[in-house]
Design an enzyme around this catalytic site. Structure first.
Site, PDB file in Angstrom:
ATOM      1  N   HIS A 283       0.833  -1.197   0.000  1.00 55.28           N
ATOM      2  CA  HIS A 283       0.000   0.000   0.000  1.00 55.28           C
ATOM      3  C   HIS A 283       0.871   1.252   0.000  1.00 55.28           C
ATOM      4  O   HIS A 283       1.863   1.353   0.732  1.00 55.28           O
ATOM      5  CB  HIS A 283      -1.027   0.003   1.138  1.00 55.28           C
ATOM      6  CG  HIS A 283      -0.477   0.101   2.529  1.00 55.28           C
ATOM      7  ND1 HIS A 283      -0.147   1.296   3.118  1.00 55.28           N
ATOM      8  CD2 HIS A 283      -0.197  -0.856   3.447  1.00 55.28           C
ATOM      9  CE1 HIS A 283       0.282   1.081   4.348  1.00 55.28           C
ATOM     10  NE2 HIS A 283       0.272  -0.222   4.574  1.00 55.28           N
ATOM     11  N   ASP A 295       6.299   1.120   6.580  1.00 54.92           N
ATOM     12  CA  ASP A 295       4.851   0.860   6.425  1.00 54.92           C
ATOM     13  C   ASP A 295       4.205   1.920   5.534  1.00 54.92           C
ATOM     14  O   ASP A 295       3.696   2.923   6.021  1.00 54.92           O
ATOM     15  CB  ASP A 295       4.216   0.848   7.830  1.00 54.92           C
ATOM     16  CG  ASP A 295       2.756   0.392   7.785  1.00 54.92           C
ATOM     17  OD1 ASP A 295       2.069   0.598   8.789  1.00 54.92           O
ATOM     18  OD2 ASP A 295       2.312  -0.112   6.738  1.00 54.92           O
ATOM     19  N   GLU A 329      -4.852   2.118   2.618  1.00 58.34           N
ATOM     20  CA  GLU A 329      -4.933   0.898   3.452  1.00 58.34           C
ATOM     21  C   GLU A 329      -5.111   1.260   4.922  1.00 58.34           C
ATOM     22  O   GLU A 329      -5.813   0.580   5.674  1.00 58.34           O
ATOM     23  CB  GLU A 329      -3.658   0.065   3.288  1.00 58.34           C
ATOM     24  CG  GLU A 329      -3.720  -1.298   3.968  1.00 58.34           C
ATOM     25  CD  GLU A 329      -3.268  -1.257   5.430  1.00 58.34           C
ATOM     26  OE1 GLU A 329      -3.550  -2.235   6.143  1.00 58.34           O
ATOM     27  OE2 GLU A 329      -2.660  -0.257   5.865  1.00 58.34           O
ATOM     28  N   GLU A 330      -4.493   2.371   5.337  1.00 58.17           N
ATOM     29  CA  GLU A 330      -4.408   2.663   6.761  1.00 58.17           C
ATOM     30  C   GLU A 330      -5.721   3.058   7.427  1.00 58.17           C
ATOM     31  O   GLU A 330      -5.960   2.767   8.597  1.00 58.17           O
ATOM     32  CB  GLU A 330      -3.372   3.778   7.002  1.00 58.17           C
ATOM     33  CG  GLU A 330      -1.938   3.366   6.704  1.00 58.17           C
ATOM     34  CD  GLU A 330      -1.405   2.300   7.661  1.00 58.17           C
ATOM     35  OE1 GLU A 330      -0.263   1.860   7.466  1.00 58.17           O
ATOM     36  OE2 GLU A 330      -2.154   1.862   8.579  1.00 58.17           O
ATOM     37  N   ASP A 357       3.379  -6.257   3.491  1.00 59.42           N
ATOM     38  CA  ASP A 357       2.954  -5.191   4.394  1.00 59.42           C
ATOM     39  C   ASP A 357       3.338  -5.518   5.836  1.00 59.42           C
ATOM     40  O   ASP A 357       2.598  -5.270   6.782  1.00 59.42           O
ATOM     41  CB  ASP A 357       1.434  -4.962   4.309  1.00 59.42           C
ATOM     42  CG  ASP A 357       1.010  -3.715   5.096  1.00 59.42           C
ATOM     43  OD1 ASP A 357      -0.189  -3.627   5.445  1.00 59.42           O
ATOM     44  OD2 ASP A 357       1.873  -2.857   5.381  1.00 59.42           O
ATOM     45  N   HIS A 427       3.727   3.333  12.543  1.00 60.07           N
ATOM     46  CA  HIS A 427       2.816   4.470  12.705  1.00 60.07           C
ATOM     47  C   HIS A 427       3.403   5.557  13.611  1.00 60.07           C
ATOM     48  O   HIS A 427       2.659   6.223  14.343  1.00 60.07           O
ATOM     49  CB  HIS A 427       1.458   4.019  13.284  1.00 60.07           C
ATOM     50  CG  HIS A 427       0.690   3.103  12.402  1.00 60.07           C
ATOM     51  ND1 HIS A 427      -0.509   2.541  12.785  1.00 60.07           N
ATOM     52  CD2 HIS A 427       0.956   2.591  11.165  1.00 60.07           C
ATOM     53  CE1 HIS A 427      -0.969   1.767  11.826  1.00 60.07           C
ATOM     54  NE2 HIS A 427      -0.109   1.783  10.831  1.00 60.07           N
TER      55      HIS A 427
HETATM   56 ZN   LIG Z   1       0.762  -1.104   6.428  1.00 61.17          ZN
END
Ligand SMILES: [Zn+2]
Length: 469
Positions: A283, A295, A329-330, A357, A427
């Site tokens: 993603h 990520d 995606e998040e 991922d 994140h």
């Molecule tokens: Zn991810």
């Protein structure tokens, strides 16, 4: 990575693993390993090309350094997508395009959390994605600190008018992320004015971790934010010692109308069966902190580079190989669902869907959602990766963006990597290029290239996943 996958996996494995196809490919894997013998030379060429330089790492660095974080709805994401589309055309890939998808557009705004009592201290915080904001003047209230939903249930009478802090230790992503997604609504039901969580992190250096949270429709929407592990534990110790902990929370978060974005798509058209498709990707969106390198810039560029190498080596697979960089995606999965919807007419011709991922760390092998025959074929293919020690193949749930395809019967493959450090940076502002290794990323490129090329060229297919009726 988004949400609640560990809760999902067991269901899927049960649902999907029920298929035992008796067709040709199952018989193939039972006898000598024709696939490994047949593709040993091509696999070695692909792997050697992948690990011969740092092209993938350098390309990821250019992407993340130039465009920064790529939150859905942001200019940074769309600028990155424009650049990738232009680069893919320069790579000579076929049918390079952006497939339009409307995505949620949450913005963070200005935010802060300050401990007012027992002493002034600026807390390390990040608002959670999807949260509402506070009034301009902020919310100042005393803190009720608990370790779990169970403890909160016992003490919910104390929550009225307070800020509830869920200081839950990291157990596993699937287990602990429940606090991120559900803290606000749980606290609001007891009359709390805001919710704080300990960051969902397995290690910390005062870096708070954001991520998606959700409101249930039965209760008021109160602001929700994450504190660093260190600060959450400190507030908890203070209140356990009887200190009156008061926090002032300010959040400028808001959800704007949906915005246009795109799934990035490019191909190597199949030489004999162009209508049959092998999909691989990652993603391209990320949260608005750090660089979204781990990520999931790494997974996106690894898939892209895998396809570029297949093209560069002049390999002509019989089926079409399609790289897809999913958007959103998040905080919504609109990219994965949008791809499924846009390609529903050819879903039965998708013979495999692969996503990375979990970070492009040292690869160990693959995880498969599919029939036994698919697992046997994958083991055959993975045996070609013994030189880098990446031969493990285990059943496991699909990554978020290929989940809709797996639900449609498409065997789904994920990279299994050493994810020891994944939730150190996940994140957070610390999701930056320096956390990745050029060699480990190059090996991930090799795994994706070898699996995609062989499945796109081999005589049979992996079979279909039986979906729950
Ligand atoms: Zn991810």
């Amino acid at each position: 990575m988004a949400l609640n996958r560990s809760i999902f996996i067991p269901l899927y494995v049960v649902a999907f693993a029920a298929v035992a196809s008796t067709s040709l490919h199952a018989q193939q894997s039972a006898t000598a390993t024709p696939i490994a013998d047949r593709y040993r030379t091509d696999a070695t060429r692909l792997l050697d090309a992948a690990i011969s330089d740092s092209a993938a790492y350098n390309r990821l660095a250019q992407l993340t350094d130039t465009f920064g974080p790529r939150l859905s709805g942001s200019g940074g994401l769309e600028a990155a997508i424009d650049w990738i589309l232009a680069e893919m055309k320069r790579d000579g890939l076929d049918n390079v395009r952006g497939e339009k998808v409307m995505v949620p557009h949450w913005v963070r705004g200005e935010e802060s959390a300050v401990m007012v009592s027992p002493r002034p201290y600026k807390l390390h915080m990040l608002g959670l994605g999807g949260s509402v904001g506070t009034p301009t003047a902020g919310i100042t209230a005393s803190v009720l600190a608990v370790s779990s939903f169970d403890e909160f249930a016992r003490r919910r009478a104390e929550a009225k008018g307070k800020i509830v802090l869920f200081d839950a230790p990291f157990v596993s992503y699937g287990e602990t992320v429940r606090y991120r997604s559900g803290a606000a609504s749980t606290a609001a039901k007891a009359g709390a004015v805001a919710a704080l969580i300990r960051s969902v992190a397995s290690n910390s250096m005062q870096n708070p971790h954001t991520g998606a949270m959700f409101y249930d429709t039965t209760t008021a929407r109160i602001p929700a934010a994450a504190l660093s592990v260190e600060d959450a534990m400190m507030l908890h110790r203070m209140s356990d010692r009887g200190d009156k902990v008061v926090v002032k929370l300010k959040m400028g978060a808001q959800t704007l109308p949906d915005a246009p974005s795109r799934n990035v798509v490019a191909e190597i058209i199949g030489s004999e069966m162009p209508y049959e498709v092998v999909v691989l990707g990652g993603h391209i969106d990320s949260w608005d902190v750090g660089q979204g390198a781990m990520d999931d810039g790494g997974g996106s560029v690894a898939a892209w580079e895998a396809v570029r190498l297949i093209k560069m080596l002049g390999l002509k697979p019989r089926r079409t190989i399609r790289v897809v960089l999913w958007t959103n995606e998040e905080n919504g999965s609109r990219g994965g669902e949008g791809y499924r919807d846009a390609h529903v007419g050819e879903l039965d011709k998708h013979v495999m869907a692969m996503e990375s991922d979990n970070g492009v760390f040292k690869p160990l092998g693959y995880r498969i959602t599919g029939p036994d025959s698919a697992i046997a074929i994958a083991r055959d293919i993975a045996s070609l990766l013994s030189s880098i020690g990446a031969t493990s193949v285990n059943p496991g749930g699909p990554d978020a963006d290929v989940e809709p395809l797996a639900k449609g019967g498409v065997p789904a493959v994920s990279l299994a990597v050493d994810s020891t450090r994944y939730f150190w940076y996940h994140h957070s502002e610390a999701d930056t290029m320096d956390k990745l290794s050029p060699r480990e990323m190059a090996e991930c490129v090799g795994l994706m290239a070898v699996m995609a090329y062989i499945v796109a060229d081999m005589p049979g297919t992996m079979g279909r996943v039986r979906t729950a009726p």
